[in-house]
Scaffold this motif. Sequence first.
Motif, short mmCIF file in Angstrom:
data_model
loop_
_atom_site.label_atom_id
_atom_site.label_comp_id
_atom_site.label_asym_id
_atom_site.label_seq_id
_atom_site.Cartn_x
_atom_site.Cartn_y
_atom_site.Cartn_z
N MET A 113 63.64 9.02 14.10
CA MET A 113 62.95 8.96 15.57
C MET A 113 63.16 10.58 16.01
SD MET A 113 61.70 6.29 16.35
CE MET A 113 61.38 6.51 17.91
N VAL A 114 62.26 11.29 16.43
CA VAL A 114 62.28 12.57 16.70
C VAL A 114 61.58 13.14 18.21
CG1 VAL A 114 62.00 14.99 15.97
CG2 VAL A 114 62.41 13.29 14.05
N ARG A 115 62.44 13.79 18.73
CA ARG A 115 61.39 14.27 20.24
C ARG A 115 61.31 15.80 19.82
NH1 ARG A 115 63.81 16.02 25.46
NH2 ARG A 115 65.66 16.60 24.59
N PHE A 116 60.18 15.96 20.15
CA PHE A 116 59.67 17.53 19.87
C PHE A 116 58.94 17.67 21.36
CE2 PHE A 116 56.10 20.51 18.61
CZ PHE A 116 57.11 21.50 18.13
N ARG A 117 59.35 18.92 21.94
CA ARG A 117 58.49 19.07 23.25
C ARG A 117 58.41 18.17 24.01
NH1 ARG A 117 54.61 24.08 20.66
NH2 ARG A 117 56.16 25.39 20.29
N GLY A 118 59.21 17.32 24.25
CA GLY A 118 59.16 16.17 25.32
C GLY A 118 58.50 15.00 24.79
N ASP A 119 57.78 14.97 23.67
CA ASP A 119 57.41 13.64 23.11
C ASP A 119 57.99 13.24 22.05
OD1 ASP A 119 54.17 15.50 23.26
OD2 ASP A 119 54.91 13.79 24.70
N TYR A 120 57.96 11.80 21.78
CA TYR A 120 58.62 11.08 20.81
C TYR A 120 57.83 10.88 19.65
CZ TYR A 120 62.56 11.06 23.91
OH TYR A 120 63.38 11.72 24.71
N TYR A 121 58.34 10.90 18.37
CA TYR A 121 57.77 10.40 17.28
C TYR A 121 58.57 9.64 16.36
CZ TYR A 121 54.90 14.37 18.76
OH TYR A 121 54.09 15.36 19.49
N HIS A 122 57.94 8.99 15.54
CA HIS A 122 58.77 8.11 14.64
C HIS A 122 57.93 8.27 13.25
CE1 HIS A 122 55.64 5.12 15.20
NE2 HIS A 122 56.16 4.61 13.86
N ALA A 123 58.86 8.29 12.09
CA ALA A 123 58.35 8.25 10.77
C ALA A 123 59.24 7.23 9.81
CB ALA A 123 58.56 9.78 10.26
N ASP A 124 58.63 6.43 9.22
CA ASP A 124 59.39 5.64 8.45
C ASP A 124 59.35 5.92 6.90
OD1 ASP A 124 56.91 4.62 8.14
OD2 ASP A 124 56.95 2.51 8.63
N SER A 125 58.92 7.26 6.43
CA SER A 125 59.00 7.47 5.26
C SER A 125 59.46 9.19 5.44
CB SER A 125 57.79 7.19 4.35
OG SER A 125 56.66 8.07 4.77
N ILE A 126 59.84 9.77 4.24
CA ILE A 126 59.96 11.07 4.35
C ILE A 126 58.92 11.95 4.36
CG2 ILE A 126 60.94 12.99 3.01
CD1 ILE A 126 63.04 11.07 1.99
N CYS A 127 57.68 11.33 3.67
CA CYS A 127 56.36 11.80 3.63
C CYS A 127 55.82 12.04 5.07
CB CYS A 127 55.35 10.86 2.69
SG CYS A 127 53.86 11.61 2.66
N GLU A 128 55.93 10.75 6.03
CA GLU A 128 55.63 11.20 7.15
C GLU A 128 55.98 12.06 7.98
OE1 GLU A 128 54.15 6.17 7.46
OE2 GLU A 128 55.33 7.26 9.26
N LEU A 129 57.50 12.06 7.69
CA LEU A 129 58.23 12.94 8.43
C LEU A 129 58.00 14.57 8.21
CD1 LEU A 129 60.71 13.73 10.50
CD2 LEU A 129 62.34 13.39 8.79
N GLU A 130 57.83 14.81 6.89
CA GLU A 130 57.31 16.13 6.36
C GLU A 130 55.75 16.32 7.15
OE1 GLU A 130 57.50 15.58 2.23
OE2 GLU A 130 59.35 16.17 2.22
N LYS A 131 54.94 15.79 7.08
CA LYS A 131 53.97 15.74 7.96
C LYS A 131 53.78 16.08 9.42
CE LYS A 131 50.99 12.60 4.86
NZ LYS A 131 50.12 11.37 4.89
N LEU A 132 54.84 15.43 10.01
CA LEU A 132 55.03 15.76 11.39
C LEU A 132 55.82 17.25 11.59
CD1 LEU A 132 56.86 12.37 12.51
CD2 LEU A 132 54.47 13.33 13.24
N ILE A 133 56.67 17.36 10.59
CA ILE A 133 57.16 19.00 10.79
C ILE A 133 56.18 19.89 10.53
CG2 ILE A 133 58.85 20.33 9.58
CD1 ILE A 133 60.73 17.80 9.17
N ALA A 134 55.31 19.51 9.50
CA ALA A 134 54.32 20.64 9.12
C ALA A 134 53.52 21.05 10.39
CB ALA A 134 53.40 20.29 7.93
#
Length: 122
Positions: A92-113
């Motif tokens: 679960m990550v907050r970026f610039r006031g919005d919240y995101y979730h990822a249930d796989s490393i792949c999804e997290l990497e896409k968010l970070i990109a």
Amino acid sequence: MLRIREILKEKGLSNADLITRLQGIIQEENPSSEQKPLSKQYISNVVNGRQTVSMSRLSEIARALEVAEWQLFANPAEVCNNKPIDHDFLAMVRFRGDYYHADSICELEKLIAGWKEQIAEK
């Protein structure tokens, strides 16, 4: 939208119960300061999504409801895409006031990109 109303219903709690629990948590965190009581209208507005809420207040609400903070934003089935929960990874990550979730490393990497692209554009 926050899931506070849904969580209250799941737990059989009322807005008044939430106020009582929040007041206890606020008093516990700041025993020497005199806090203005939370109004029924304020809590009603929060529960019904008509009131903005600080992260510290959301944290207090999560504690009062005895749930993880991320559950205020998404229910466990949504987080896991209706698949069995993989307890090995959940972000679960907050970026610039919005919240995101990822249930796989792949999804997290896409968010970070995507975030890196947004940062580079500035």
